[in-house]
Design a protein around this motif. Sequence first.
Motif, PDB file in Angstrom:
ATOM      1  N   TYR A 491      11.950   5.828   0.693  1.00  0.00           N
ATOM      2  CA  TYR A 491      10.579   5.485   0.368  1.00  0.00           C
ATOM      3  C   TYR A 491      10.419   3.987   0.154  1.00  0.00           C
ATOM      4  CZ  TYR A 491      11.781   4.995  -4.597  1.00  0.00           C
ATOM      5  OH  TYR A 491      12.316   4.596  -5.789  1.00  0.00           O
ATOM      6  N   SER A 492       9.166   3.578   0.157  1.00  0.00           N
ATOM      7  CA  SER A 492       8.805   2.185  -0.072  1.00  0.00           C
ATOM      8  C   SER A 492       7.562   2.165  -0.948  1.00  0.00           C
ATOM      9  CB  SER A 492       8.524   1.479   1.257  1.00  0.00           C
ATOM     10  OG  SER A 492       8.103   0.156   1.046  1.00  0.00           O
ATOM     11  N   HIS A 493       7.376   1.059  -1.644  1.00  0.00           N
ATOM     12  CA  HIS A 493       6.117   0.826  -2.342  1.00  0.00           C
ATOM     13  C   HIS A 493       5.268  -0.113  -1.506  1.00  0.00           C
ATOM     14  CE1 HIS A 493       7.333   1.965  -6.741  1.00  0.00           C
ATOM     15  NE2 HIS A 493       7.466   2.955  -5.884  1.00  0.00           N
ATOM     16  N   LEU A 494       4.005   0.266  -1.278  1.00  0.00           N
ATOM     17  CA  LEU A 494       3.060  -0.586  -0.576  1.00  0.00           C
ATOM     18  C   LEU A 494       2.040  -1.098  -1.581  1.00  0.00           C
ATOM     19  CD1 LEU A 494       2.252   1.337   2.740  1.00  0.00           C
ATOM     20  CD2 LEU A 494       3.998  -0.396   2.328  1.00  0.00           C
ATOM     21  N   GLY A 495       1.857  -2.412  -1.606  1.00  0.00           N
ATOM     22  CA  GLY A 495       0.782  -3.002  -2.377  1.00  0.00           C
ATOM     23  C   GLY A 495      -0.426  -3.165  -1.475  1.00  0.00           C
ATOM     24  N   VAL A 496      -1.549  -2.603  -1.875  1.00  0.00           N
ATOM     25  CA  VAL A 496      -2.758  -2.611  -1.040  1.00  0.00           C
ATOM     26  C   VAL A 496      -3.877  -3.260  -1.838  1.00  0.00           C
ATOM     27  CG1 VAL A 496      -4.383  -1.228   0.293  1.00  0.00           C
ATOM     28  CG2 VAL A 496      -1.984  -0.488   0.090  1.00  0.00           C
ATOM     29  N   LEU A 497      -4.377  -4.378  -1.341  1.00  0.00           N
ATOM     30  CA  LEU A 497      -5.461  -5.097  -1.998  1.00  0.00           C
ATOM     31  C   LEU A 497      -6.767  -4.831  -1.259  1.00  0.00           C
ATOM     32  CD1 LEU A 497      -6.265  -7.168  -4.200  1.00  0.00           C
ATOM     33  CD2 LEU A 497      -5.832  -8.964  -2.502  1.00  0.00           C
ATOM     34  N   LEU A 498      -7.808  -4.423  -2.003  1.00  0.00           N
ATOM     35  CA  LEU A 498      -9.099  -4.099  -1.401  1.00  0.00           C
ATOM     36  C   LEU A 498     -10.097  -5.234  -1.603  1.00  0.00           C
ATOM     37  CD1 LEU A 498      -9.455  -0.367  -2.517  1.00  0.00           C
ATOM     38  CD2 LEU A 498      -8.180  -1.334  -0.584  1.00  0.00           C
ATOM     39  N   LYS A 499     -11.139  -5.214  -0.801  1.00  0.00           N
ATOM     40  CA  LYS A 499     -12.127  -6.277  -0.815  1.00  0.00           C
ATOM     41  C   LYS A 499     -12.834  -6.399  -2.157  1.00  0.00           C
ATOM     42  CE  LYS A 499     -15.958  -8.121   1.958  1.00  0.00           C
ATOM     43  NZ  LYS A 499     -16.826  -7.884   3.153  1.00  0.00           N
ATOM     44  N   ASP A 500     -12.978  -5.286  -2.881  1.00  0.00           N
ATOM     45  CA  ASP A 500     -13.686  -5.320  -4.158  1.00  0.00           C
ATOM     46  C   ASP A 500     -12.795  -5.754  -5.325  1.00  0.00           C
ATOM     47  OD1 ASP A 500     -12.051  -3.141  -4.527  1.00  0.00           O
ATOM     48  OD2 ASP A 500     -13.661  -1.709  -4.896  1.00  0.00           O
ATOM     49  N   GLY A 501     -11.536  -6.146  -5.028  1.00  0.00           N
ATOM     50  CA  GLY A 501     -10.625  -6.599  -6.073  1.00  0.00           C
ATOM     51  C   GLY A 501      -9.696  -5.529  -6.580  1.00  0.00           C
ATOM     52  N   THR A 502      -9.806  -4.306  -6.083  1.00  0.00           N
ATOM     53  CA  THR A 502      -8.922  -3.226  -6.501  1.00  0.00           C
ATOM     54  C   THR A 502      -7.546  -3.414  -5.871  1.00  0.00           C
ATOM     55  OG1 THR A 502     -10.762  -1.670  -6.729  1.00  0.00           O
ATOM     56  CG2 THR A 502      -8.561  -0.738  -6.487  1.00  0.00           C
ATOM     57  N   PHE A 503      -6.524  -3.205  -6.695  1.00  0.00           N
ATOM     58  CA  PHE A 503      -5.144  -3.262  -6.203  1.00  0.00           C
ATOM     59  C   PHE A 503      -4.490  -1.916  -6.427  1.00  0.00           C
ATOM     60  CE2 PHE A 503      -0.578  -4.045  -7.021  1.00  0.00           C
ATOM     61  CZ  PHE A 503      -0.225  -4.441  -5.738  1.00  0.00           C
ATOM     62  N   LEU A 504      -3.862  -1.394  -5.368  1.00  0.00           N
ATOM     63  CA  LEU A 504      -3.193  -0.102  -5.416  1.00  0.00           C
ATOM     64  C   LEU A 504      -1.710  -0.290  -5.112  1.00  0.00           C
ATOM     65  CD1 LEU A 504      -5.679   1.795  -3.061  1.00  0.00           C
ATOM     66  CD2 LEU A 504      -5.741   1.837  -5.550  1.00  0.00           C
TER      67      LEU A 504
END
Length: 554
Positions: A491-504
């Motif tokens: 497995y891997s961890h993906l950091g996903v940044l959204l346009k509204d400032g949300t980080f997953l």
Amino acid sequence: MKRILFLILVLFAAGACLDDKTNTDYRDINNFDDNKWKITGIGSNYSLFPGESITITPEVRLLIDTLNPDVECRWILGDTEVATGPSYTFVAEEYGEYTLTFLATDKKTGVSFPAATDLRVAPRYKLGWLFISRTASGNSRLSLLAGKRVIVPYMDGNYQRQRDSLVYVGFYTNLGGALGSGPIKLAEEFVYSESNYPLPSVLSEIMVLQESGPVELDGYELEIVGHPFDEFTGEAPKEAIKDAVLSWSCKWLQAEDGRLYNSVAMVTTDLHSGRYAGDPAFNGARYETLIQTMKSSTYSDSKFFIAIDETNTMWALLDNASEKYNGGGIVDPVNNYVGHRARLANNSTGSFDMSLFNNFSGRYFKHVFVSSNKYLLSLIERDGKYLWHKYDLDIPRVYTPGTEIKVKESKTGELAAEMFADFKDATFVYDYYGGWEWLFVASGNKLYGTAMNWNEALQNSREIFTAPADIVSVEARYFSNSMANEEGVNYSHLGVLLKDGTFLVLEVNYESDAFTVKEIYKENLKQLDPEITDVVDMIHKYGEGTNLYYGYMY
């Protein structure tokens, strides 16, 4: 050390036991050999940040006097007794790893019963996801979602290894103090860390690129330690620095006008031992893109990176320095070919399509970083098709100035068009041991994944996640398969940044020819720090080069 100390304690305790030659009334005694004793309430390891503390209160159960044993308690940190009594509070002060041993000695028999634990004190800001943002006033704002080192089992639970960033322990913002204004990009720099001499206490730095001028931060405390513009022998460039790469013994800055400036190190373990030349490299040649290759982890690794000029032609920029023998990391000036550039040429049989390298007429989407020196990977469009281009160069360990660099491998394959309908970003996960290679592409608010099969004419892409807003950036935190989770799943961890400032943070697994995705962290950075108006860039912060190269922390 812990095992040796534990063995000594066991031998001592066994020798101190009373047997029935001295116990003439044959009453039960607390005997070490009976193996009917137990000490609970003390973990095998603890991970702390400086300033944190942990209080340990073990519970001792012996063969007799089980509920209320009459024991004397001692605590030994390393080789030094630090306390007596039933509990001990360890206060984390200095970085390091410590062994804490608890001894419960039965006052009736003198038998000692031991338990030991490992205490690890790690920098609070060494690991995690790092962000550079813009405030309403235009200033740069640095934030970190911190990770923490943990112990995980592997090889069916028979062994343990340390890993970082499996757990996220806090969001910190406004780090580094007054950095400047006009944030552009983040880059992590690593000190060369496999030489046989003492290494610096800090193995990484962060370079913050911004319109007001770049600054470099200590990789552990995130405090300013340098200003690249102060390290020029002549006048520093007037243009803003838009990109930077670090090779084995050289740092490169790319100004907004495309010109490059390089600093040649005198000592491989000191990122500030060199000076930037006031004149741009290569007579002021301009480059559109710098492609970061894997920062060399061993002396024998090829030392280079790729630069693409205004005509879409690739150049190999070489860093073929070597160290003086037994020179304590000093670069040998006689065998120093830093700052040379070389054209790329076909192999001896002329079997590769060199239009992919010289005057490329297509479109580049992304040069995805591969955490290996084995090959490079670009996502491109040509003749109406979306392709991956996997290539490798035959970089000699000792370069002869003026010679061309031969292409060693070059192949392309097709990717699904849907992955590029509204292309935002892409990231790649390479397993160090060659077990798996995954590509993730963000298009609009959708995230696609594919387990790369280099022999397939068309990669089998899958939509694996739909975000509530458009994705602006995606980065992978790579984990080696030898460090797979307890279920044995890669497995891997993906950091996903959204346009509204949300980080997953998404945990992405792959088994049975399919990806599964689990959301393990979600936060809106603008809500956590109301002064943030725009998140400009993010990286995964590894803290040292070996963590990036191997995918786990030793």
